[in-house]
Design an enzyme around this catalytic site. Structure first.
Site, PDB file in Angstrom:
ATOM      1  N   ASN A 294       0.883  -1.165   0.000  1.00 23.19           N
ATOM      2  CA  ASN A 294       0.000   0.000   0.000  1.00 23.19           C
ATOM      3  C   ASN A 294       0.921   1.216   0.000  1.00 23.19           C
ATOM      4  OD1 ASN A 294      -1.744   2.112   0.488  1.00 23.19           O
ATOM      5  ND2 ASN A 294      -2.676   1.209   2.296  1.00 23.19           N
TER       6      ASN A 294
ATOM      7  N   LYS B 222       3.421   0.747   3.062  1.00 25.71           N
ATOM      8  CA  LYS B 222       3.104  -0.284   4.042  1.00 25.71           C
ATOM      9  C   LYS B 222       3.140  -1.630   3.321  1.00 25.71           C
ATOM     10  CE  LYS B 222       0.203   2.764   6.788  1.00 25.71           C
ATOM     11  NZ  LYS B 222       0.306   4.005   6.025  1.00 25.71           N
TER      12      LYS B 222
ATOM     13  N   ARG C 188      -2.646  -1.966  -3.527  1.00 21.74           N
ATOM     14  CA  ARG C 188      -3.804  -1.100  -3.375  1.00 21.74           C
ATOM     15  C   ARG C 188      -3.618   0.072  -4.350  1.00 21.74           C
ATOM     16  NH1 ARG C 188      -4.463   4.031   0.093  1.00 21.74           N
ATOM     17  NH2 ARG C 188      -6.659   4.464  -0.295  1.00 21.74           N
TER      18      ARG C 188
ATOM     19  N   ASP D 114      -9.712   0.932  -4.870  1.00 21.11           N
ATOM     20  CA  ASP D 114     -10.645   1.510  -3.903  1.00 21.11           C
ATOM     21  C   ASP D 114     -11.986   1.809  -4.561  1.00 21.11           C
ATOM     22  OD1 ASP D 114      -8.472   1.471  -2.187  1.00 21.11           O
ATOM     23  OD2 ASP D 114      -8.461   3.635  -1.829  1.00 21.11           O
TER      24      ASP D 114
END
Length: 179
Positions: A9, A16, A93, A150
């Protein structure tokens, strides 16, 4: 030999990560952590599945490690931690998949370029989400990478909810309300 899958991410100032190992038919969390402060005072920390710190590193204040430097460190760390295990894929992501990407998609150069077109719709996130994908496509072209969006979460909303408060001409051009 056990296989492993990583999840990244990438944000504007941090990356992350989680690293999962195959255990039978399941994936088990092995590590998670982050490199933060990418442009100011980078710091790395990794923890095992119990939350114990297994590795840290700090760079000098003023070091502009950036996404490329952070990825270099993460890839080296993961390789060292994996030992004889194989990294078989990376999930990412990504904020915006536009109208055409509402499901996870395996990344290649063509899709990366298509996602680049959505930078104006998410300028604070999209470029950073795409940076590690681009770097890994160049340095490890055979490693499967999958992007999850997302915006896909909201694609199941009724059409009226996706167009609420938007001028009809914008909706006709593909602009959607998310959230």
């Amino acid at each position: 030999m056990a296989d492993a899958v990583a999840v990244l991410n990438a944000g504007s100032s941090s990356i992350k990560f989680s690293l999962y190992l195959h255990q039978g038919d399941d994936l088990a969390l092995a590590l998670r952590g982050q490199v933060e402060g990418l442009h100011t005072a980078p710091r790395f920390e990794a923890r095992d599945s119990s939350g114990n710190v297994v590795s840290t590193r700090a760079w000098d204040a003023g070091t502009a490690l950036g996404h490329a430097g952070a990825m270099d460190h993460l890839v080296g760390f993961m390789r060292a931690h994996l030992g004889d295990r194989r990294l078989i894929g990376i999930g990412h992501r990504v904020v915006h998949g536009g109208m055409q990407y509402s499901q996870p998609v395996r990344m290649d150069q063509r899709i990366l370029e298509a996602l680049q077109a959505f930078v104006p719709l998410a300028p604070l996130h999209q470029p950073h989400n795409l940076a590690p994908i681009r770097q890994l496509l160049e340095r490890a072209p055979g490693l499967p990478q999958v992007a999850c969006f997302d915006t896909a979460f909201h694609r199941g909303n009724p059409e009226v909810a996706q167009m609420f408060a938007l001028p009809a001409e914008l909706h006709a051009e593909g602009v959607r309300r998310y959230g």
